[in-house]
Design an enzyme around this catalytic site. Structure first.
Site, PDB file in Angstrom:
ATOM      1  CE1 TYR A 199      -4.176  -1.857   0.611  1.00  0.00           C
ATOM      2  CE2 TYR A 199      -2.718  -3.285   1.863  1.00  0.00           C
ATOM      3  CZ  TYR A 199      -3.923  -3.064   1.241  1.00  0.00           C
ATOM      4  OH  TYR A 199      -4.880  -4.043   1.241  1.00  0.00           O
TER       5      TYR A 199
ATOM      6  CG  ASN B 131     -10.752  -1.613  -8.360  1.00  0.00           C
ATOM      7  OD1 ASN B 131     -11.245  -1.138  -9.380  1.00  0.00           O
ATOM      8  ND2 ASN B 131      -9.864  -2.590  -8.389  1.00  0.00           N
TER       9      ASN B 131
ATOM     10  CB  CYS C  28      -7.694  -3.846  -5.804  1.00  0.00           C
ATOM     11  SG  CYS C  28      -9.247  -4.717  -6.016  1.00  0.00           S
ATOM     12  CG  HIS C  29      -6.023  -9.695  -7.135  1.00  0.00           C
ATOM     13  ND1 HIS C  29      -6.686  -9.128  -8.212  1.00  0.00           N
ATOM     14  CD2 HIS C  29      -5.028 -10.463  -7.661  1.00  0.00           C
ATOM     15  CE1 HIS C  29      -6.119  -9.543  -9.335  1.00  0.00           C
ATOM     16  NE2 HIS C  29      -5.117 -10.349  -9.021  1.00  0.00           N
TER      17      HIS C  29
ATOM     18  CD  GLU D 284      -2.615 -12.222 -10.652  1.00  0.00           C
ATOM     19  OE1 GLU D 284      -1.627 -11.551 -10.288  1.00  0.00           O
ATOM     20  OE2 GLU D 284      -3.677 -11.698 -11.040  1.00  0.00           O
TER      21      GLU D 284
END
Length: 186
Positions: A120, A143, A151-152, A178
């Site tokens: 962040y 978002n 945003c993950h 991912e």
């Protein structure tokens, strides 16, 4: 506003719902591009999201899975969840977000690729606002395009996963997909 998807300036808002490994997702689009993606889009969650879109965009969304942009978004999302797509190539309508939040989300969309994470505070630094980590967290919560605007991929600097509007289990699944987190043992 009328009931046929025509809003301000004749803007048409369309949506579809698709089943994914993280539950039903509801992408919605305007003529400018994809405007919203809603997690857990079944029942009352979907109805509340449609009401919010109608209120924000001046047009009650119409279900249109064959709409060209929604069909392409569906193809790209399905490929992403199948492990065959690492980036989205869709026009985005940023009209539901403005100011600092838009600046942060645009940086996230363009500067944090598949398989990576950012803190962040680091994201705050990237947009020229050192010390604004909490404000970045608020931008993530606002978002309108999760998964597409990833945003993950924003985590705590101490290694914690951080919060997530779609729920922490959803965030874990996306980060596992991912390759950022390991596959669960069972």
């Amino acid at each position: 506003m009328d009931n046929h998807g025509q809003g301000r300036d004749g803007q048409r808002v369309v949506y579809t719902v698709l089943d994914t490994d993280i539950g039903p997702l509801m992408p919605a689009a305007t003529p400018a591009g994809l405007v919203s993606v809603v997690f857990h889009a079944a029942g009352t969650v979907r109805e509340r999201a449609l009401d919010r879109l109608a209120s924000s965009l001046g047009s009650h969304p119409v279900e249109a899975p064959d709409h060209a942009l929604l069909a392409e978004a569906t193809r790209q999302l399905e490929a992403y969840f199948a492990g065959g797509r690492r980036a989205f190539e869709l026009p985005l309508d940023w009209s539901l977000i403005s100011g600092f939040n838009r600046q942060v989300l645009r940086e996230l969309a363009s500067g944090v690729p598949f398989g990576t994470v950012v803190g962040y505070g680091d994201l705050a630094d990237r947009v020229g606002r050192p010390g604004a980590a909490q404000a970045v967290g608020m931008a993530m919560g606002a978002n309108p395009l999760p998964v597409i605007v990833p945003c993950h991929r924003v985590v705590e600097s101490d290694g914690g996963i951080g919060g997530f509007g779609g729920g922490l289990e959803t965030k874990r699944k996306l980060l596992t997909l991912e390759g950022v987190l390991p596959q669960p043992l069972f």
